[in-house]
Scaffold this active site. Structure first.
Site, short mmCIF file in Angstrom:
data_model
loop_
_atom_site.label_atom_id
_atom_site.label_comp_id
_atom_site.label_asym_id
_atom_site.label_seq_id
_atom_site.Cartn_x
_atom_site.Cartn_y
_atom_site.Cartn_z
N ALA A 24 42.33 15.20 11.28
CA ALA A 24 41.22 15.54 10.40
C ALA A 24 39.90 15.02 10.95
O ALA A 24 39.86 14.17 11.85
CB ALA A 24 41.47 14.98 9.01
N LYS B 59 37.12 14.65 4.03
CA LYS B 59 38.10 14.65 5.11
C LYS B 59 38.65 16.07 5.23
O LYS B 59 39.27 16.57 4.29
CB LYS B 59 39.21 13.66 4.79
N ASP C 151 48.95 -0.37 7.77
CA ASP C 151 48.10 -0.30 8.97
C ASP C 151 46.81 -1.06 8.72
O ASP C 151 45.72 -0.49 8.74
CB ASP C 151 47.82 1.16 9.31
#
Length: 452
Positions: free
Chosen positions: A138, A154, A291
């Site tokens: 994206a 996005k 993450d």
């Protein structure tokens, strides 16, 4: 009024025809993609054969980057899974870049208008034609709604979903062939890993699911009365499977010392807030952020902590978290025997593990945890390498003793090591295990058992 059966049948035939045309188009695109894949692999192989003899892991990483979205994400999966892949490949794929040339704003406008209906100006007061970021799946743009709210959009890249489906079907078929030719590899469940990764990446292409993740995390924050942490809120009226519009957060990465000191006079408190929130989410939210590198953990202008980018999330069973919490608590207490027993509890093994021998090997690694140059830890790339080196060393110690860890263990431990690095860099006076403000294991006690 009921339509004549002939009309209904004609409509059904038209739908079948459209379905057949779509299948034919997808089949043709799939064939072209496989030809493209074989061409890239062939060129890389030819270059190696003609004397461009860089290391095989580096050659493979370069090949993955040339092949785009699927293989870049697969490379990042390898980089974050030292429990599944050899060390030299994990290290090489740390450099796998998820940056691609930006799409034209004309394309961005077209996708947004197609997905939301009407013109771009009907939905947004302003959209910056320059992207904030451009990655394999994206591209992100800053924008403003008509009510004045600042947001980011996005937008999914063209054909990503079809490319992922084609690539993963090809990889799955290849894995099954390899497993049938080398039965010993079937124990590593290579095809199973590919299936798991495919499911995760297809979910990542569904921006409606990402919107739900954001809503669930914000619900978790509200239910726990946590006002010191925030995640972007999705704008449902401006969100579809291929377009995600969400609240824009203003701040800097948590490792930016200048910003941290400008926004707060208590860096240790900021880190404690982030750490307690993450640990609490392990049990009180349906997923955890998997993450937490410096780019995804922010300190906002008002001093709050911002969690962003929920593209990689994980889920953990209570039993696995009990073993993990015991392991982390043992690190804080310097109890290598309990660390060893916890590793056996979390890992998968059919062998009798010599806990004393395992404990001796852990002792040497534990000493390294306190011998890190703090000045290097605010540099994201070096920090990531240090975290992964420690993680790989721990996994290798386990494997030397017949223990194979599930990927969730590596994901969990990696996030904890990120926090440990942040503390050493930004608040070295903070003792994670003895500071009364840190509540690593309180979340577990809040979970009702099946008997309660």
């Amino acid at each position: 009024m009921t339509q004549p059966s002939s009309v209904t049948g004609a409509r059904a035939d038209l739908l079948r025809e459209r379905s057949g045309l779509a299948l034919a188009r997808n089949t043709a695109r799939g064939a072209l993609r496989i030809i493209e894949t074989l061409g890239v692999v062939g060129r890389q192989g030819l270059g190696w054969a003609l004397g461009d003899r860089d290391a095989l892991p580096e050659r493979l990483r370069a090949t993955f980057e040339s092949l785009g979205a699927t293989y870049i994400k697969l490379g990042q999966f390898i980089a974050s899974s030292p429990s599944l892949f050899p060390e030299e490949y994990v290290e090489a794929f740390q450099k796998c870049l998820d940056r691609t040339p930006p799409l034209s704003f004309h394309y961005i406008r077209g996708v947004v208008e197609e997905e939301l209906g009407g013109s771009l100006e009907q939905h947004f007061q302003w959209v910056d034609p320059r992207p904030l970021a451009s990655a394999s799946i994206a591209q992100v743009h800053a924008a403003r709604l008509h009510n004045g709210a600042e947001v980011v959009i996005k937008v999914q890249r063209p054909g990503v979903r079809n490319v992922l489906l084609t690539d993963f079907n090809f990889l799955y078929f290849s894995a099954r062939v390899i497993e049938s030719l080398a039965p010993g590899l079937s124990r590593s469940a290579l095809s199973g890993v590919i299936e798991e990764l495919q499911a995760g990446m297809m979910e990542e292409c569904d921006f409606l699911q990402e919107a739900r993740n954001l809503e669930q995390f914000n619900d978790f924050l509200a239910q726990t009365g946590n006002r010191a942490v925030v995640a972007p809120r999705p704008i449902r009226s401006h969100t579809t499977t291929r377009v995600l519009t969400m609240e824009r957060l203003h701040g800097m990465p948590i490792t930016d010392l200048g910003a941290l000191r400008e926004y707060t006079d208590d860096p240790a408190g900021v880190l404690i807030t982030a750490l307690n929130t993450w640990f609490s989410s392990l049990m009180l939210c349906d997923f955890f952020h998997a993450d937490l590198h410096a780019g995804n953990l922010m300190v906002l202008e008002d001093g709050r902590v911002g969690f962003i980018d929920f593209g990689m999330v994980g889920r953990i069973r209570r039993e696995a978290w009990e073993g993990m919490s015991s392991f982390l608590e043992a690190i804080g207490n310097g109890d290598v025997q309990t660390m060893a027993r916890s590793m056996v509890m979390v890992g998968m093994t059919r062998e009798e593990v010599d806990v004393d021998a395992l404990a001796r090997d852990i002792t040497a690694l534990q000493e390294r945890l306190t011998r890190v140059d703090p000045s290097s830890l605010v540099q994201a790339d070096r920090n990531d390498r240090e975290v992964n080196r420690l993680l790989m060393d721990l996994v290798r110690i386990g494997e030397d003793h017949g223990i194979r860890f599930p990927r969730e263990f590596a994901l969990l431990l990696k996030q904890f090591l990120y926090f440990d690095r942040y503390v050493q860099a930004l608040a070295p006076e903070l003792d994670l295990f003895n500071d009364q403000r840190v509540d690593m294991f309180g979340a577990l006690e809040q979970i009702p058992t099946e008997d309660s």
